[in-house]
Design a protein around this motif. Structure first.
Motif, PDB file in Angstrom:
ATOM      1  N   GLU A   1      -3.455   3.349  -2.450  1.00 46.77           N
ATOM      2  CA  GLU A   1      -3.454   2.457  -3.617  1.00 46.77           C
ATOM      3  C   GLU A   1      -2.557   1.239  -3.380  1.00 46.77           C
TER       4      GLU A   1
ATOM      5  N   TRP B   1      -2.240  12.032  -6.949  1.00 48.65           N
ATOM      6  CA  TRP B   1      -2.455  12.053  -8.403  1.00 48.65           C
ATOM      7  C   TRP B   1      -2.552  13.476  -8.942  1.00 48.65           C
TER       8      TRP B   1
ATOM      9  N   SER C   1      -4.577   9.217  -2.258  1.00 47.21           N
ATOM     10  CA  SER C   1      -5.355   8.008  -2.537  1.00 47.21           C
ATOM     11  C   SER C   1      -4.535   6.797  -2.096  1.00 47.21           C
TER      12      SER C   1
ATOM     13  N   LYS D   1       0.830  -1.201   0.000  1.00 46.91           N
ATOM     14  CA  LYS D   1       0.000   0.000   0.000  1.00 46.91           C
ATOM     15  C   LYS D   1       0.872   1.263   0.000  1.00 46.91           C
TER      16      LYS D   1
ATOM     17  N   GLU E   1      -2.932   4.542   6.983  1.00 45.94           N
ATOM     18  CA  GLU E   1      -4.119   4.729   6.136  1.00 45.94           C
ATOM     19  C   GLU E   1      -4.878   6.016   6.453  1.00 45.94           C
TER      20      GLU E   1
ATOM     21  N   ASN F   1      -4.707  11.307   5.269  1.00 41.80           N
ATOM     22  CA  ASN F   1      -5.433  12.551   4.964  1.00 41.80           C
ATOM     23  C   ASN F   1      -5.884  13.257   6.240  1.00 41.80           C
TER      24      ASN F   1
ATOM     25  N   ALA G   1       0.380   5.860  -0.367  1.00 43.05           N
ATOM     26  CA  ALA G   1      -0.480   7.037  -0.524  1.00 43.05           C
ATOM     27  C   ALA G   1       0.007   7.784  -1.761  1.00 43.05           C
TER      28      ALA G   1
ATOM     29  N   LYS H   1      -5.667  17.836  -4.080  1.00 41.90           N
ATOM     30  CA  LYS H   1      -6.586  16.707  -3.891  1.00 41.90           C
ATOM     31  C   LYS H   1      -6.060  15.831  -2.755  1.00 41.90           C
TER      32      LYS H   1
END
Length: 375
Positions: A25, A16, A23, A11, A354, A357, A13, A20
């Motif tokens: 991923e 993109w 994400s 995993k 995780e 943000n 972060a 923003k």
């Protein structure tokens, strides 16, 4: 089963787009090539410099895996790597030290000519990426990219540290603490009995205060518009704190009055052009030293009168507290282990990776000094 030599799926972060959220991923992390090291991340701090990329004030090739203040364990190494081995506890170095270039050989220089800080390059030294997501290559960030469960770095951008050190704390030596502390003791060379002003009381600003105190400053004035930061600043060594919004005159005039004509040393730890000028102006005009620590916005200039320097003021800056990274990071970790300084006052939040943000929202709201993400 050993993962050495194999692609690891894990995993990360991924950013993109600017402005923003990150994400989370699944990414593929390729094995290290010659003179490269793959690291299993254990802890990473959230630093304002990462947020500068998110906000667009520090442009970097996208998509990218950010993160640069971290600690982990070596998973595998490429051919020719001699300074670390699998199982070693390490700190990745956003400010690498190749040891061979003109800057690395200079006794005072510390921004290696192979550093991507001056020329944003979203790859490792060989010009390629080790990250893939959704079939696309993902850019690296200043030699580190620590917002990922595994990362690959060039050998010049990693250093072995004490095997007993707590990685969830010493990760701060990878950027914030060292940048601030070194700005006082190494870049400014704060003197015994001096008066200092520190603009910005975030994690790096508090580390500047710790450095000023360690150097023997007798008066350390914290400057911030967030009064909630004053108690912590005093806890780590500030003798007083002031809020520019409490005065109807420029803050540099207030500081001059407080310090009998100007402070000996000032530090701008925000990254704003107006406060950089204020920090310079509040210095004693014949021998004051002002250090730029905060990262300024891209492509902006400060109009200033050269007379401010002609009288003897010194205006300087420093990356990573002026420290040569490979030489200094293990020593700073050793000093921490010897209880010469504490990192606990800087850590206000610990979150699972995780929740990255959420961690950035804490930073932007001024509610956290340093949030540590754990893997």
């Amino acid at each position: 089963m050993s993962t050495a030599g194999k692609v690891i799926k894990c995993k990360a972060a991924v950013l993109w787009e600017e402005k923003k959220p990150f994400s989370i991923e699944e990414v593929e992390v390729a094995p290290p090539k010659a003179h490269e090291v793959r690291i299993k991340m254990v802890a990473t701090g959230i630093c304002r410099s990462d947020d500068h990329v998110v906000s667009g004030s520090f442009h970097w090739p996208l998509p990218v895996i950010l993160g640069h203040e971290a600690a982990g364990i070596v998973e595998s190494v490429g051919e020719g790597v001699t300074s670390v081995k699998p199982g070693d506890k390490v700190i990745p170095l956003f400010n690498p030290q190749c040891g061979k270039c003109k800057v690395c050989k200079h006794p005072e220089g510390n921004v290696c000519l192979k550093s991507s800080l001056q020329q944003p390059q979203g790859t490792l030294i060989d010009g390629t990426s080790r990250f893939t997501c959704r079939g696309k290559p993902i850019n690296h960030f200043i030699h580190t990219s620590t917002f990922c469960q595994y990362t690959v770095v060039d050998e010049m951008a990693v250093v072995k540290i004490d095997a007993a050190s707590p990685l969830e704390k010493v990760c701060l030596i990878g950027c914030g603490f060292t940048t601030g502390y070194g700005s006082a003791v190494k870049v400014a060379k704060v003197t015994q009995g001096s008066t200092c002003a520190v603009f910005g009381l975030g994690g790096v600003g508090l580390s500047v205060i710790m450095g000023c105190k360690a150097a023997g400053a007798s008066r350390i004035i914290g400057v911030d518009i967030n009064k909630n930061k004053f108690a912590k600043a005093k806890e780590v060594g500030a003798t007083e704190c002031i809020n520019p919004q409490d005065y109807n005159k420029p803050i540099e005039e207030v500081l001059k009055e407080l310090s009998d004509g100007g402070v000996d040393f000032s530090f701008e730890v925000i990254g704003r052009l107006d406060t950089m000028l204020s920090a310079l102006l509040c210095c004693q005009n014949s021998y004051g030293v002002s250090v730029i620590v905060g990262v300024p916005p891209d492509s902006q200039n400060i109009p200033m009168n050269p007379m401010l320097l002609l009288t003897g003021r010194i205006w300087k800056g420093g990356i990573f507290g002026g420290f040569k990274s490979k030489d200094s990071v293990p020593k700073l970790v050793a000093d921490f282990m010897a209880k010469k300084f504490s990192l606990d006052p800087l850590i206000t939040n610990v979150l699972p990776f995780e929740k990255i943000n959420e961690g950035f929202e804490l930073l932007r709201s001024g509610k956290s000094i340093r949030t540590i993400l754990t893997f």
